[in-house]
Design an enzyme around this catalytic site. Structure first.
Site, mmCIF file in Angstrom:
data_model
loop_
_atom_site.group_PDB
_atom_site.id
_atom_site.type_symbol
_atom_site.label_atom_id
_atom_site.label_comp_id
_atom_site.label_asym_id
_atom_site.label_seq_id
_atom_site.Cartn_x
_atom_site.Cartn_y
_atom_site.Cartn_z
ATOM 1 N N ARG A 129 1.093 -1.250 0.198
ATOM 2 C CA ARG A 129 -0.186 -0.494 0.013
ATOM 3 C C ARG A 129 1.229 1.452 0.308
ATOM 4 O O ARG A 129 1.096 2.155 -1.105
ATOM 5 C CB ARG A 129 -1.155 -0.368 1.209
ATOM 6 C CG ARG A 129 -1.980 1.269 1.103
ATOM 7 C CD ARG A 129 -3.203 1.532 2.060
ATOM 8 N NE ARG A 129 -3.745 2.514 2.423
ATOM 9 C CZ ARG A 129 -3.968 3.650 2.383
ATOM 10 N NH1 ARG A 129 -2.809 4.016 2.593
ATOM 11 N NH2 ARG A 129 -5.206 4.334 1.392
ATOM 12 N N CYS A 130 1.707 1.192 0.904
ATOM 13 C CA CYS A 130 3.050 2.167 0.575
ATOM 14 C C CYS A 130 3.561 2.472 -0.432
ATOM 15 O O CYS A 130 3.752 4.114 -1.016
ATOM 16 C CB CYS A 130 4.098 1.965 1.809
ATOM 17 S SG CYS A 130 3.278 2.153 3.282
ATOM 18 N N MET A 131 3.020 2.003 -1.431
ATOM 19 C CA MET A 131 4.703 1.773 -1.973
ATOM 20 C C MET A 131 3.729 1.972 -3.396
ATOM 21 O O MET A 131 4.046 1.892 -4.909
ATOM 22 C CB MET A 131 5.130 0.488 -3.367
ATOM 23 C CG MET A 131 6.307 0.540 -1.620
ATOM 24 S SD MET A 131 7.336 -1.164 -2.627
ATOM 25 C CE MET A 131 6.316 -2.677 -2.112
#
EC number: 3.5.3.6
Length: 402
Positions: free
Chosen positions: A391-393
Site C-alpha cells: 500500500r505504501c508503494m
C-alpha cells in the site's frame, strides 16, 4: 479500451490506474552516516530492490492495472512544459542553505539539462563533487567550505512510497505537506506532475492550503464519503482537521474519522496497523484492535461536530453498516509484532477480497486466506528496509466506484 475516469472513492474498488516509483539512483545515496536521517532502517541492495519492485509492477499489470512510473511522468512533464522545469529547479535549489551565488549558478545549470537528466537529479540529488567543472569557486564560500561528498541537492530515497505524496479522494487530488525534512520535496515533484503532465490536465485539487502535515499513508477511504485519517508521527491534529474541513467544503466527504495512533517508527502511518481488504473488512494489528479510538468529525447545519468513540464502532456507524469485520490474525504476540514491523498489515487491495502482500508475512497471509481473502504475494526483503509495504508503494489514481 476507453479512457479511464480518474478518481477513487474507496480502498477496494477495482484498481485501474496506479502510480509507482521504481527505486533508482536515490537509493545509492544511502550510507551508514545518513541512513537514519533519510528514514531507512538499513542499506538496501538496490539491484534486488529493483527486481522486487519490477515483480510488484508486473503483478499489477497482469491483473489489468495500468502502471504509471513516477520517473516517466516527471520526465514527460519536464519535456512538455518550460514552467515545469522552472518549478522543479526552484523547489530543489535552496538559496538559504547554498547562498545566492551558488544557488544562481546551480539553477542556471539545471535549467539547461535534458529532461531525463534533470528528472534524475531532482530524484537522486547531487553532491558538490558532481557540480559542473566550470562552477566558479571564487564567489561561493559555501562551495569552498563544503566537503565534496555533501549534497548540494538532497536525494529522495523515500520516493518509492508514492502513497504519501499525493492522495486521490473522489475526482480530486490532494498534494499534502509531508512532515519530515527528508521527504518534504517529494510533494513538489507530484505537484509538478499533476500541474504540467498532459495526462492530468483539468484535474482539480483538494486541500489546497496544505498548511499542516498530512501524509497519504494516514488516509483511508473507508467507504464513499467516509475518510479515516491517522494522527500520530506524521499527520498532525491540525492537518486532520484542515483536511476534513476541505473535504466538507468540496463535498468529497460527509464524515472524517481522526484516529490517534502511537508516535513510533513501527506505526508511523495508520496503514501500518490497519488496511481494508474488502468492502466491510479490515486486517488490523492485533495489539491495537481494542485500543484504537476515533474522533468523528461531521459537518452539521450549525458548523462542525466532533464526537469520540472506539474506532471500529465509529467506522461502522459512518459507513452505515452493522459491524466492520476484523480479520483475526490470532498470532502469538511476538510473531504479531514481527509481522507488523514487516508491514504485514500494509496490504494493497486490487478489488474487493483481493490484496497484494509481502510474502515474508506468512502467518498473517495464511489467516487472510483462511478468512476468504485472495492474497497475491511479492518479495520485499530489500523494499522493506524503508518500512513500507504494497500500500505504501502505490498511489491509486483510478478505481472503479463502489
Amino acid at each position: 479500451m476507453g479512457v479511464v475516469e480518474l478518481g477513487t472513492n474507496s480502498e477496494v474498488g477495482a484498481l485501474r490506474v496506479v502510480i509507482l516509483h521504481r527505486p533508482g539512483g536515490e537509493l545509492l545515496r544511502l550510507n551508514p552516516r545518513n541512513v537514519d536521517q533519510l528514514l531507512f532502517d538499513g542499506l538496501p541492495w538496490v539491484a534486488r530492490a529493483q527486481e522486487e519492485h519490477d515483480q510488484f509492477a508486473e503483478l499489477l499489470r497482469s491483473r489489468g492495472v495500468e502502471v504509471l512510473l513516477l520517473s516517466d511522468l516527471l520526465t514527460e512533464a519536464l519535456t512538455h512544459s518550460g514552467a515545469a522545469r522552472m518549478q522543479g529547479v526552484a523547489a530543489a535549489v535552496d538559496a538559504r542553505r547554498l547562498g545566492v551565488p551558488l544557488a544562481q549558478e546551480l539553477s542556471a545549470y539545471l535549467r539547461g539539462l535534458e529532461p531525463a537528466r534533470l528528472a534524475q537529479v531532482l530524484m537522486a540529488g547531487m553532491t558538490f563533487n558532481e557540480l559542473p567543472a566550470d562552477t566558479r569557486t571564487d564567489v561561493s564560500l559555501v562551495l569552498r567550505m563544503h566537503h565534496g561528498g555533501d549534497f548540494v541537492i538532497d536525494p529522495l530515497p523515500n520516493l518509492v512510497f508514492t502513497r504519501d505524496s499525493s492522495i486521490w479522494i473522489g475526482p480530486r487530488v490532494v498534494i499534502p505537506t509531508l512532515a519530515l525534512r527528508a521527504r518534504v520535496r517529494e510533494a513538489s515533484l507530484t505537484d509538478l506532475i499533476y500541474a504540467h503532465h498532459p495526462r492530468f490536465t483539468g484535474v482539480r485539487r483538494a486541500y489546497e492550503s496544505r498548511t499542516a502535515p498530512v501524509e497519504g499513508g494516514d488516509v483511508l477511504l473507508l467507504a464513499p464519503g467516509v475518510v479515516a485519517v491517522g494522527v500520530g508521527e506524521r499527520t498532525t491534529p491540525a492537518g486532520a482537521e484542515a483536511l476534513a474541513r476541505s473535504l466538507f467544503d468540496d463535498d468529497l466527504a460527509h464524515t472524517v474519522l481522526a484516529v490517534p495512533i502511537a508516535q513510533r517508527r513501527a506505526q508511523m502511518h495508520l496503514d501500518t496497523v490497519c488496511t481494508m481488504v474488502d468492502t466491510d473488512t479490515v486486517v488490523m494489528y492485533a495489539n491495537v484492535v481494542d485500543a484504537l479510538s476515533a474522533f468523528t468529525i461531521q459537518r452539521t447545519p450549525s458548523g462542525v461536530e466532533i464526537s469520540e468513540a472506539p474506532f471500529l464502532e465509529a467506522a461502522a456507524t459512518a459507513m452505515g453498516i452493522d459491524k466492520l469485520r476484523v480479520i483475526d490474525t490470532g498470532l502469538d504476540p511476538v510473531i504479531a509484532e514481527r509481522e507488523q514491523w514487516d508491514d504485514g498489515n500494509n496490504t494493497l487491495a486490487l478489488s474487493p477480497g483481493v490484496v497484494v502482500a509481502y510474502e515474508r508475512n506468512a502467518q498473517t497471509n495464511m489467516r487472510l486466506q483462511e478468512a476468504g481473502i485472495e492474497v497475491l504475494t511479492i518479495a520485499g526483503s530489500e523494499l522493506g528496509t524503508g518500512r513500507g509495504g504494497p500500500r505504501c508503494m502505490s498511489c491509486p489514481v483510478a478505481r472503479d466506484p463502489l
